[in-house]
Design a protein around this motif. Structure first.
Motif, PDB file in Angstrom:
ATOM      1  N   ILE A   9       0.844  -1.211   0.000  1.00  0.00           N
ATOM      2  CA  ILE A   9       0.000   0.000   0.000  1.00  0.00           C
ATOM      3  C   ILE A   9       0.872   1.251   0.000  1.00  0.00           C
ATOM      4  O   ILE A   9       0.598   2.206  -0.733  1.00  0.00           O
ATOM      5  CB  ILE A   9      -0.960  -0.006   1.200  1.00  0.00           C
ATOM      6  CG1 ILE A   9      -2.043  -1.076   0.999  1.00  0.00           C
ATOM      7  CG2 ILE A   9      -1.606   1.368   1.385  1.00  0.00           C
ATOM      8  CD1 ILE A   9      -2.963  -1.256   2.191  1.00  0.00           C
ATOM      9  N   GLU A  10       1.931   1.257   0.802  1.00  0.00           N
ATOM     10  CA  GLU A  10       2.803   2.436   0.853  1.00  0.00           C
ATOM     11  C   GLU A  10       3.461   2.683  -0.505  1.00  0.00           C
ATOM     12  O   GLU A  10       3.732   3.829  -0.873  1.00  0.00           O
ATOM     13  CB  GLU A  10       3.855   2.277   1.945  1.00  0.00           C
ATOM     14  CG  GLU A  10       3.278   2.179   3.354  1.00  0.00           C
ATOM     15  CD  GLU A  10       2.316   3.327   3.662  1.00  0.00           C
ATOM     16  OE1 GLU A  10       2.692   4.497   3.462  1.00  0.00           O
ATOM     17  OE2 GLU A  10       1.182   3.036   4.108  1.00  0.00           O
ATOM     18  N   LEU A  12       2.120   2.465  -3.268  1.00  0.00           N
ATOM     19  CA  LEU A  12       1.167   3.060  -4.203  1.00  0.00           C
ATOM     20  C   LEU A  12       1.402   4.560  -4.394  1.00  0.00           C
ATOM     21  O   LEU A  12       0.879   5.156  -5.334  1.00  0.00           O
ATOM     22  CB  LEU A  12      -0.262   2.827  -3.715  1.00  0.00           C
ATOM     23  CG  LEU A  12      -0.737   1.377  -3.714  1.00  0.00           C
ATOM     24  CD1 LEU A  12      -2.100   1.256  -3.033  1.00  0.00           C
ATOM     25  CD2 LEU A  12      -0.802   0.828  -5.140  1.00  0.00           C
ATOM     26  N   ARG A  29       4.267   1.816  -8.259  1.00  0.00           N
ATOM     27  CA  ARG A  29       2.816   1.767  -8.057  1.00  0.00           C
ATOM     28  C   ARG A  29       2.191   0.677  -8.904  1.00  0.00           C
ATOM     29  O   ARG A  29       1.345  -0.091  -8.407  1.00  0.00           O
ATOM     30  CB  ARG A  29       2.183   3.116  -8.413  1.00  0.00           C
ATOM     31  CG  ARG A  29       0.650   3.080  -8.368  1.00  0.00           C
ATOM     32  CD  ARG A  29       0.020   4.382  -8.808  1.00  0.00           C
ATOM     33  NE  ARG A  29       0.187   5.424  -7.799  1.00  0.00           N
ATOM     34  CZ  ARG A  29      -0.260   6.672  -7.946  1.00  0.00           C
ATOM     35  NH1 ARG A  29      -0.875   7.024  -9.077  1.00  0.00           N
ATOM     36  NH2 ARG A  29      -0.092   7.555  -6.989  1.00  0.00           N
ATOM     37  N   LEU A  47      -7.413  -1.677   2.103  1.00  0.00           N
ATOM     38  CA  LEU A  47      -7.208  -0.469   1.304  1.00  0.00           C
ATOM     39  C   LEU A  47      -8.212   0.615   1.678  1.00  0.00           C
ATOM     40  O   LEU A  47      -7.852   1.797   1.803  1.00  0.00           O
ATOM     41  CB  LEU A  47      -7.324  -0.801  -0.186  1.00  0.00           C
ATOM     42  CG  LEU A  47      -6.154  -1.567  -0.809  1.00  0.00           C
ATOM     43  CD1 LEU A  47      -6.565  -2.154  -2.161  1.00  0.00           C
ATOM     44  CD2 LEU A  47      -4.948  -0.650  -0.980  1.00  0.00           C
ATOM     45  N   ARG A  50      -7.294   2.152   5.028  1.00  0.00           N
ATOM     46  CA  ARG A  50      -6.119   3.042   4.921  1.00  0.00           C
ATOM     47  C   ARG A  50      -6.502   4.368   4.264  1.00  0.00           C
ATOM     48  O   ARG A  50      -6.083   5.443   4.715  1.00  0.00           O
ATOM     49  CB  ARG A  50      -5.033   2.354   4.094  1.00  0.00           C
ATOM     50  CG  ARG A  50      -3.745   3.174   3.988  1.00  0.00           C
ATOM     51  CD  ARG A  50      -2.985   3.153   5.284  1.00  0.00           C
ATOM     52  NE  ARG A  50      -1.674   3.777   5.138  1.00  0.00           N
ATOM     53  CZ  ARG A  50      -1.342   4.966   5.628  1.00  0.00           C
ATOM     54  NH1 ARG A  50      -2.230   5.661   6.335  1.00  0.00           N
ATOM     55  NH2 ARG A  50      -0.128   5.449   5.452  1.00  0.00           N
ATOM     56  N   LEU A  51      -7.319   4.287   3.221  1.00  0.00           N
ATOM     57  CA  LEU A  51      -7.743   5.509   2.548  1.00  0.00           C
ATOM     58  C   LEU A  51      -8.618   6.361   3.459  1.00  0.00           C
ATOM     59  O   LEU A  51      -8.443   7.590   3.530  1.00  0.00           O
ATOM     60  CB  LEU A  51      -8.502   5.169   1.260  1.00  0.00           C
ATOM     61  CG  LEU A  51      -9.014   6.366   0.436  1.00  0.00           C
ATOM     62  CD1 LEU A  51      -7.887   7.321   0.072  1.00  0.00           C
ATOM     63  CD2 LEU A  51      -9.725   5.872  -0.829  1.00  0.00           C
ATOM     64  N   LEU A 121      -0.234   9.042  -2.311  1.00  0.00           N
ATOM     65  CA  LEU A 121      -0.692   7.779  -1.726  1.00  0.00           C
ATOM     66  C   LEU A 121      -2.206   7.662  -1.821  1.00  0.00           C
ATOM     67  O   LEU A 121      -2.734   6.588  -2.165  1.00  0.00           O
ATOM     68  CB  LEU A 121      -0.236   7.681  -0.271  1.00  0.00           C
ATOM     69  CG  LEU A 121      -0.641   6.410   0.479  1.00  0.00           C
ATOM     70  CD1 LEU A 121      -0.191   5.156  -0.265  1.00  0.00           C
ATOM     71  CD2 LEU A 121      -0.075   6.424   1.906  1.00  0.00           C
ATOM     72  N   LYS A 122      -2.920   8.722  -1.537  1.00  0.00           N
ATOM     73  CA  LYS A 122      -4.390   8.676  -1.631  1.00  0.00           C
ATOM     74  C   LYS A 122      -4.825   8.348  -3.060  1.00  0.00           C
ATOM     75  O   LYS A 122      -5.707   7.495  -3.289  1.00  0.00           O
ATOM     76  CB  LYS A 122      -4.986  10.009  -1.180  1.00  0.00           C
ATOM     77  CG  LYS A 122      -4.852  10.277   0.310  1.00  0.00           C
ATOM     78  CD  LYS A 122      -5.553  11.554   0.722  1.00  0.00           C
ATOM     79  CE  LYS A 122      -4.843  12.784   0.202  1.00  0.00           C
ATOM     80  NZ  LYS A 122      -5.407  14.045   0.727  1.00  0.00           N
ATOM     81  N   ILE A 125      -4.144   4.679  -3.852  1.00  0.00           N
ATOM     82  CA  ILE A 125      -5.101   3.724  -3.269  1.00  0.00           C
ATOM     83  C   ILE A 125      -6.403   3.719  -4.067  1.00  0.00           C
ATOM     84  O   ILE A 125      -6.975   2.652  -4.329  1.00  0.00           O
ATOM     85  CB  ILE A 125      -5.362   4.069  -1.785  1.00  0.00           C
ATOM     86  CG1 ILE A 125      -4.088   3.870  -0.964  1.00  0.00           C
ATOM     87  CG2 ILE A 125      -6.491   3.198  -1.226  1.00  0.00           C
ATOM     88  CD1 ILE A 125      -4.217   4.302   0.483  1.00  0.00           C
ATOM     89  N   ALA A 128      -5.771   1.795  -7.146  1.00  0.00           N
ATOM     90  CA  ALA A 128      -5.685   0.353  -6.887  1.00  0.00           C
ATOM     91  C   ALA A 128      -7.072  -0.250  -6.700  1.00  0.00           C
ATOM     92  O   ALA A 128      -7.385  -1.325  -7.248  1.00  0.00           O
ATOM     93  CB  ALA A 128      -4.824   0.109  -5.648  1.00  0.00           C
ATOM     94  N   LEU A 129      -7.921   0.409  -5.941  1.00  0.00           N
ATOM     95  CA  LEU A 129      -9.286  -0.091  -5.739  1.00  0.00           C
ATOM     96  C   LEU A 129     -10.052  -0.128  -7.055  1.00  0.00           C
ATOM     97  O   LEU A 129     -10.815  -1.072  -7.318  1.00  0.00           O
ATOM     98  CB  LEU A 129     -10.012   0.805  -4.721  1.00  0.00           C
ATOM     99  CG  LEU A 129      -9.565   0.649  -3.263  1.00  0.00           C
ATOM    100  CD1 LEU A 129     -10.143   1.775  -2.412  1.00  0.00           C
ATOM    101  CD2 LEU A 129      -9.997  -0.715  -2.713  1.00  0.00           C
TER     102      LEU A 129
END
Length: 456
Positions: A9-10, A12, A29, A47, A50-51, A121-122, A125, A128-129
């Motif tokens: 995740i980091e 990303l 990423r 995820l 974290r978001l 990072l936001k 994520i 990624a989702l």
């Protein structure tokens, strides 16, 4: 597993594909997204959590900073008003008049001193989702629309799933950006995907008072297919554009002035003596000042004039204090402000008390640097000394920071003669004594002798 997912995740946040050397085919990423997809649907809640944590942390940061900024803005606002009222500008001199003591002002929270928005990072994520494609992520996309850094990615992701209440959330997101923002096209496309109607956008527009939000929502209505509801007339965003034209952001100001020009709703304010026959095209002075990019030109006098009238009558609703603050900056920095203020002061028939009071307060801050600007302002202020509602304010502006004394010693003979005539008409005995002292200090004995020999 959990540690492995956390590390992925980091990564990303690392979307760049090179560091100045050779470029890899995939960024870190991209590799992290591929690895997260391999791990299956159980990574989705991780995820999302974290978001959500990142969104909440950023929202809390903005709330803390906003509260501190609001307190300081009120302090500055009061200080500006006290400067106008009492003619003092040093902090220690103002303190005795303040209702907001300087020692009561809040300081920024230590957490916010070196805060950096983890927008990479936001965004990573959200991406990624979206690529995983799990509908359980739909609600967090809606929440991410409240975070300006995530709007583009979240709006794009919402086209791959279904979210109840997406249209209101998208309209709120649209209201928080500008029409030129890269996220605008993504929001518009997603609104179309969800079948948003002009009627829905218009209802949001009618409930909105924020100037930038109203302008952006008008752009949304122009882009959506017509549905018979009809959009407001373009003139309904005129006040919002006038507000934005006073912005200290050159990009925002240029956009607003460009749209005001397209609307054609600003009238020329007349020549230097207020004669409508001498009126110029409202945009001539603006166009003449534009540099190669068109971004640094100050607003034309006609826009500043419209802003004075708007602010004097309490507009835009909820933003009149900010507009007054912007006008004060314009009065200090923009040459076009002198023409605008003079136009209000010289208007016949006389403007209403609110407009006159604001223009006189702005006149205290003007720093005209040409005789062509000084002379009409001087004449307008002189004319107001025989008009009871404007007399005290005009006298205060004439004497502010030795303005009249300075003009009485100006190198331009016409301006110098006019200033002396005004002084002879309005000066009290104490004023004459002060000028004698001022002239002695400015010119000295030799200077006064030379001036006498030259007949000046």
């Amino acid at each position: 597993m959990a540690d492995d997912v956390g590390e992925l995740i980091e990564r990303l946040a690392l979307w760049r594909t090179g560091d100045g050397g050779g470029y890899a085919e995939e960024s870190l990423r991209e590799r992290a997204i591929a690895a997260l997809r391999e791990r299956g649907p159980e990574v989705v809640p991780v995820l999302v959590d974290r978001l959500d944590a990142l969104l909440a942390d950023h929202a809390a940061h903005l709330e803390r900073v906003g509260a501190v900024t609001a307190a300081w803005d009120a302090w500055y606002e009061e200080g500006d008003a006290l400067v106008d009222e009492h003619g003092v500008g040093k902090v220690f001199e103002l303190e005795r008049y303040r209702t907001i003591p300087s020692d009561s002002l809040p300081q920024r929270d230590p957490r916010d001193e070196h805060y950096q928005d983890p927008y990479d990072l936001k965004q990573g994520i959200v991406e990624a989702l979206r690529r995983i494609g799990d509908d359980r992520a739909a609600p967090v996309y809606g929440r991410a629309l409240r975070d300006r850094a995530c709007i583009h990615h979240a709006a794009t992701a919402l086209r791959g799933t279904r979210l109840d209440g997406a249209v209101p959330a998208l309209l709120d997101a649209a209201a928080s950006i500008e029409p030129d923002d890269t996220a605008f096209a993504a929001v518009l496309r997603t609104l179309e995907h969800y079948g948003a109607t002009v009627a829905q956008v218009r209802a949001r527009f009618e409930a909105e008072s924020g100037p930038q939000a109203r302008v952006t929502l008008m752009h949304v209505m122009k882009k959506l297919p017509g549905d018979g509801a009809g959009r407001p007339a373009d003139e309904e965003v005129r006040d919002a554009l006038v507000f934005l034209a006073m912005s200290r952001s050159a990009t925002e100001r240029h956009m607003a002035i460009r749209e005001l020009k397209a609307l054609g709703t600003l009238d020329p304010i007349g020549g230097p003596h207020g004669d409508a026959r001498e009126a110029r095209n409202p945009w001539d002075s603006w166009a003449a000042d534009i540099d190669g990019t068109g971004m640094e030109a100050p607003p034309p006098a006609e826009a500043v004039h419209a802003a004075i009238v708007l602010a004097a009558h309490g507009g835009p609703p909820g933003h009149d204090r900010e507009l007054r603050r912007r006008l004060r900056h314009m009065a200090e920095d923009a040459p076009s402000a002198a023409r605008a203020v003079t136009a209000v002061l010289a208007r016949e028939p006389r403007p209403g008390d609110a407009e006159l009071d604001l223009a006189l307060r702005l006149a205290l801050r003007l720093r005209p640097d040409r005789a062509a600007e000084h002379l009409p302002l001087l004449r307008a202020l002189h004319g107001l000394t025989s008009y009871p509602p404007g007399r005290s304010g005009a006298l205060r502006a004439l004497h502010r920071e030795g303005r009249l004394f300075l003009l009485m010693l100006h190198e331009d003979p016409v301006l110098r003669a006019e200033a002396r005539a005004v002084f002879d008409d309005v000066a009290e005995p104490a004023d004459r004594e002060r000028f004698a002292e001022y002239e002695a200090l400015r010119l000295g004995t030799w200077g006064r002798l030379v001036r006498k020999l030259k007949g000046r």
